[in-house]
Motif scaffolding. Structure first.
Motif, PDB file in Angstrom:
ATOM      1  N   ARG A 113      66.733  57.025 -36.456  1.00  0.00           N
ATOM      2  CA  ARG A 113      67.360  56.003 -35.856  1.00  0.00           C
ATOM      3  C   ARG A 113      67.263  54.710 -37.191  1.00  0.00           C
ATOM      4  NH1 ARG A 113      72.138  54.492 -33.730  1.00  0.00           N
ATOM      5  NH2 ARG A 113      71.135  55.777 -31.808  1.00  0.00           N
ATOM      6  N   LYS A 115      69.178  55.545 -39.677  1.00  0.00           N
ATOM      7  CA  LYS A 115      70.757  55.834 -40.096  1.00  0.00           C
ATOM      8  C   LYS A 115      70.888  54.136 -40.474  1.00  0.00           C
ATOM      9  CE  LYS A 115      74.031  57.137 -36.606  1.00  0.00           C
ATOM     10  NZ  LYS A 115      75.042  57.779 -35.696  1.00  0.00           N
ATOM     11  N   GLU A 116      70.587  53.677 -39.141  1.00  0.00           N
ATOM     12  CA  GLU A 116      71.000  52.044 -38.931  1.00  0.00           C
ATOM     13  C   GLU A 116      69.866  50.691 -40.123  1.00  0.00           C
ATOM     14  OE1 GLU A 116      73.205  51.521 -37.496  1.00  0.00           O
ATOM     15  OE2 GLU A 116      73.179  53.159 -36.102  1.00  0.00           O
ATOM     16  N   SER A 173      82.455  53.529 -43.649  1.00  0.00           N
ATOM     17  CA  SER A 173      82.292  53.141 -42.139  1.00  0.00           C
ATOM     18  C   SER A 173      83.710  53.780 -41.688  1.00  0.00           C
ATOM     19  CB  SER A 173      82.226  52.356 -42.132  1.00  0.00           C
ATOM     20  OG  SER A 173      83.691  51.377 -41.678  1.00  0.00           O
ATOM     21  N   LEU A 210      84.243  57.783 -39.624  1.00  0.00           N
ATOM     22  CA  LEU A 210      84.769  57.955 -38.493  1.00  0.00           C
ATOM     23  C   LEU A 210      86.077  58.581 -38.359  1.00  0.00           C
ATOM     24  CD1 LEU A 210      83.739  54.049 -37.149  1.00  0.00           C
ATOM     25  CD2 LEU A 210      82.848  55.885 -36.109  1.00  0.00           C
ATOM     26  N   SER A 238      84.655  62.527 -38.600  1.00  0.00           N
ATOM     27  CA  SER A 238      84.433  63.076 -37.778  1.00  0.00           C
ATOM     28  C   SER A 238      85.506  63.366 -36.090  1.00  0.00           C
ATOM     29  CB  SER A 238      83.430  61.871 -36.636  1.00  0.00           C
ATOM     30  OG  SER A 238      84.182  61.008 -36.813  1.00  0.00           O
ATOM     31  N   ILE A 260      81.110  49.625 -36.260  1.00  0.00           N
ATOM     32  CA  ILE A 260      80.427  50.336 -36.248  1.00  0.00           C
ATOM     33  C   ILE A 260      80.338  50.875 -35.279  1.00  0.00           C
ATOM     34  CG2 ILE A 260      78.275  51.690 -36.926  1.00  0.00           C
ATOM     35  CD1 ILE A 260      78.502  50.539 -39.490  1.00  0.00           C
ATOM     36  N   SER A 287      81.600  54.108 -32.751  1.00  0.00           N
ATOM     37  CA  SER A 287      81.016  54.851 -32.013  1.00  0.00           C
ATOM     38  C   SER A 287      80.606  55.442 -30.917  1.00  0.00           C
ATOM     39  CB  SER A 287      79.133  55.089 -32.793  1.00  0.00           C
ATOM     40  OG  SER A 287      78.473  54.498 -33.890  1.00  0.00           O
ATOM     41  N   LEU A 342      84.023  57.327 -30.114  1.00  0.00           N
ATOM     42  CA  LEU A 342      84.187  58.429 -30.634  1.00  0.00           C
ATOM     43  C   LEU A 342      84.519  59.331 -29.795  1.00  0.00           C
ATOM     44  CD1 LEU A 342      84.514  58.857 -33.421  1.00  0.00           C
ATOM     45  CD2 LEU A 342      82.294  59.588 -33.792  1.00  0.00           C
TER      46      LEU A 342
END
Length: 336
Positions: free
Chosen positions: A6, A9-10, A120, A124, A127, A308, A312, A315
């Motif tokens: 995590r 990723k962030e 970003s 997105l 994906s 973001i 997410s 999504l």
């Protein structure tokens, strides 16, 4: 997802919190005239590095491909650079009657003037199998129109004349971008093979810019941030994003629009997201010497993680919708 995964990723959002905290604890390090000499290292070197990096990573062949999607490109740019700034300007006319901090409100207008991000929006859109073509044009469009929109809606600081702003934009934004593109022409095979971490480089340099910006704020005792205003602005930012995403989804999925499901996804992410990587350096140039620059930057710093997070969350629903549309299209094709 584990804690370490995590954090990886962030890391950039965590980095923003850390550099603002460091600026609070030691503002004298990053102020103008301080050990870091931000008036040179940030204003010229760091900003130039970001846009050279953008030029080096920008795939020229993708720009040509994007220009072929005229209708899609026109819709995205019109929404991003015309409708978005005007709609927020009208909203701020109403919000100006409230007790919300005026500099945070001006920061909302700067958000509206920013171009879409590449990173970003691409992640997105990819994906869910969306059309990425309009995203690659955000960088050159932003360089041309964002400074003009900032000056139209907000003006510049009184200490910096227009001629100085545009000469600095040319030297630290346009020239490095062109040099980056020229270098890419000779290094394209090597870059495609090695895949350098362009995004990471820009993000690290961006953290330096954010740090020095907030050093100026925390070293000025006359600047105070109203926490209630900040909470209200966060709510407004999430509301704006959700409202505009719903509006774009409605407009782009009508039969008369002529857009495919993949187009609609790209439009929804590209037209509502705003670039922090291009935005912060632009603000640094246009509002250089402005004592409230950091407060103006706050809404953009909030908008980035908010887009973001919302992307997410939405999504899975978008993937399900895309899958349904593709099945319907396949069924119609087989029937014909």
């Amino acid at each position: 997802m584990g804690l370490i995964a995590r954090v990886r990723k962030e890391w950039f959002i965590i980095g923003i919190v850390l550099v603002i905290t460091c600026a609070k604890l030691a503002p004298s390090v990053g102020v103008k005239g301080g050990p870091l000499r931000p008036e040179i290292t940030i204003t010229y070197v760091a900003v130039s590095v970001i846009f050279f990096n953008s030029g080096l990573s920008l795939k020229t062949e993708e720009l040509a491909s994007a220009l072929m999607h005229v209708k899609l490109h026109f819709f995205v740019q019109t929404f991003t650079l015309v409708f978005f700034p005007i709609a927020i300007w009208l909203l701020l006319k109403v919000l100006a009657l409230t007790a919300i901090n005026e500099w945070l409100l001006r920061g909302l207008q700067t958000v509206a003037c920013m171009p879409p991000p590449v990173s970003s929006a691409v992640i997105l859109t990819k994906s869910v199998g969306g059309n990425e073509s309009p995203i690659s044009l955000s960088c050159p469009q932003g360089i041309v129109f964002t400074p003009l929109l900032l000056l139209v809606f907000l003006g510049s600081s009184s200490s910096v004349p227009f001629s100085s702003i545009f000469s600095q934009l040319f030297m630290t934004v346009v020239v490095p971008l062109i040099v980056g593109q020229v270098c890419r022409r000779f290094l394209r095979e090597c870059l495609d093979r090695r895949k350098p971490p362009f995004g990471t480089v820009s993000s690290v340099v961006l953290l330096m810019i954010i740090y020095t910006t907030f050093c100026d704020t925390f070293s000025n005792p006359n600047i105070e941030l109203d926490h209630l205003s900040l909470l209200i602005v966060i709510f407004i930012i999430f509301s704006i994003q959700l409202s505009f995403m719903a509006l774009i989804f409605f407009l782009s999925t009508r039969k008369s629009s002529g857009f495919t499901a993949a187009d609609s996804v790209a439009i929804m992410f590209c037209a509502t997201h705003k670039s922090l990587t291009l935005g912060i350096p632009m603000l640094k140039i246009v509002f250089e010497g402005y004592e409230h620059l950091s407060l103006i930057s706050v809404p953009l710093l909030i908008y980035h993680p908010a887009q973001i997070l919302l992307g997410s969350i939405l999504l899975p629903s978008i993937k399900t919708w895309m899958s349904g549309r593709q099945k319907v299209a396949l069924y119609i094709t087989l029937q014909v």
